[in-house]
Design an enzyme around this catalytic site. Structure first.
Site, short mmCIF file in Angstrom:
data_model
loop_
_atom_site.label_atom_id
_atom_site.label_comp_id
_atom_site.label_asym_id
_atom_site.label_seq_id
_atom_site.Cartn_x
_atom_site.Cartn_y
_atom_site.Cartn_z
N ASP A 158 -12.97 -8.35 -7.45
CA ASP A 158 -12.46 -9.63 -6.96
C ASP A 158 -13.57 -10.30 -6.14
O ASP A 158 -14.71 -9.85 -6.15
CB ASP A 158 -11.20 -9.42 -6.12
N TYR B 236 -9.57 -8.78 -13.33
CA TYR B 236 -9.30 -8.24 -12.00
C TYR B 236 -7.90 -7.64 -11.90
O TYR B 236 -7.73 -6.48 -11.51
CB TYR B 236 -9.48 -9.29 -10.89
N GLU C 265 -0.38 -8.16 -6.70
CA GLU C 265 -1.68 -8.59 -7.21
C GLU C 265 -1.65 -10.02 -7.71
O GLU C 265 -2.60 -10.77 -7.51
CB GLU C 265 -2.15 -7.65 -8.33
N THR D 44 -5.43 -16.09 -3.15
CA THR D 44 -4.53 -16.36 -2.03
C THR D 44 -4.77 -15.31 -0.95
O THR D 44 -4.93 -14.13 -1.25
CB THR D 44 -3.06 -16.29 -2.51
N CYS E 194 -27.41 -1.06 3.23
CA CYS E 194 -27.28 -2.41 2.68
C CYS E 194 -28.64 -3.08 2.50
O CYS E 194 -29.35 -3.35 3.47
CB CYS E 194 -26.41 -3.26 3.60
N ARG F 106 0.82 -1.22 0.00
CA ARG F 106 0.00 0.00 0.00
C ARG F 106 0.85 1.26 0.00
O ARG F 106 0.34 2.34 -0.27
CB ARG F 106 -0.94 -0.01 1.21
#
Length: 333
Positions: A130, A112, A34, A40, A196, A22
DNA sequence: AAACCGGGGAG
DNA sequence: CTCCCAGGTTT
């Protein structure tokens, strides 16, 4: 920008985990992270991220390495085609192209990964969908079984104007990874709870996928020569790595005959892949050949299990002591 | 659309 | 034990 989008970004800026990639801006380093993260978990990818970049700090360094060197560093991470494709990529381009469309043409990059690199490293306004984003959006909009096309289109329309698309993509993923968990969503802690639509029946969104993993019966032949174990370069499954001969159980007799040995049964090893459960009966025999040290080659975990069972038994039988044969596991790490 | 491809952690 | 993870490629 709508209220829920502001809420998500604010939450992310307060709660983003300090993941090693990051703070990176180098597209190559973003790419490596990535690819390692494909299918993973973050915690599993982190040590490989450091190890891989320490050994191959640039695209050029990767390009100048052999595939076997790359696989040795990737050893244990799984999905070894990723390493093969990353290596191939390094030889196909001088530098990473700065667009989603061009990135997606590279080996190992699908929708992705191309979107993730394009948005995070190059700031392109493209949605990265993803598994996390799929789950978050499915719940947020109460979608039971959205298609990839539908999800990409939806996510693309949700990218807020005037914000960093890479940050936005990561915010959605982070929410899925930390709060909107697959089997136990932490709705009370969710910044989007009030928005939501799927919250009440979260288990329906998205509909869980069925998968069955049939068992496959195999045999492995551990041949102990004068200097070590007979190893071959594997094809098909674990392509590019090394291991002892592995084949359908029924072929044991023919294989043993081809090597001129009379193997005895040593152990049974189980190993789970995504779509198969392997049950491997391990046979061993002294062998009139040289052989080599398994630690010098990239081995899949399955082969480490097989050798970890077989070598102590063969050594104990007084056949041939192998240099550095440990009682369990070949090379942890 | 379905099969194939690793390994590991959580429940 | 089951599930699924910052997926992609091939058939």
């Amino acid at each position: 920008m709508e209220a829920w989008q502001k809420a998500l970004l604010a939450w992310y800026r307060q709660n983003a985990r300090p993941l090693p990639w990051r703070k990176e801006k180098d597209p190559y380093r973003i790419l490596v992270s990535e690819v390692l993260l494909q299918q993973t978990r973050v915690a599993q990818a982190i040590p490989y991220y450091h190890r891989f970049l320490a050994r191959f700090p640039t695209l050029k360094a990767l390009r100048e390495a052999s595939l076997e060197e790359v696989l040795r560093v990737w050893q244990g991470a799984g999905y070894y085609r990723r390493a093969e494709r990353l290596h191939r990529l390094s030889r196909e381009v001088e530098a990473l192209p700065p667009s989603f469309a061009a990135l997606q043409e590279l080996p190992g990059l699908g929708p992705y990964t191309a979107a993730a690199v394009a948005s995070v490293a190059f700031g392109e306004r493209v949605a990265a969908v993803d598994g996390n984003v799929r789950r978050v959006l499915s719940r947020l909009f109460a979608l039971e079984n959205p298609s990839p096309r539908e999800l990409f289109s939806l996510a693309q329309g949700l990218l807020p104007e005037g914000e960093d698309p890479g940050e936005w993509n990561q915010a959605l993923m982070e929410l899925g990874a930390v709060v909107c968990l697959p089997r136990k969503p932490l709705c009370p802690a969710c910044p989007l709870a009030a928005f939501c639509r799927g919250r009440e029946a979260w288990a329906r969104y998205p509909r869980p996928r069925r998968r069955e993993a049939p068992e496959e019966g195999l045999a492995a032949l551990v041949l102990l020569g004068r200097r070590g174990v007979y190893l071959e370069r594997l094809a098909g499954r674990f392509r590019g790595l090394y291991g002892v001969p592995l084949f359908p159980e029924g072929e044991l007799e023919a294989r043993a005959q081809a090597f001129g040995v009379a193997p005895r049964y040593l152990a049974e090893v189980r190993h789970a892949l995504t779509h198969r459960r392997l049950r491997v009966r391990v046979y061993g025999a002294p062998w009139d050949g040289e052989g080599e040290d398994p630690q010098a080659k990239p081995l899949p975990k399955l082969m480490e299990k097989i050798l970890g069972e077989a070598l102590p038994l063969l050594a104990h039988a007084g056949v041939v002591p192998l240099p550095h044969a440990e009682p369990h596991g070949i090379k942890p790490r």
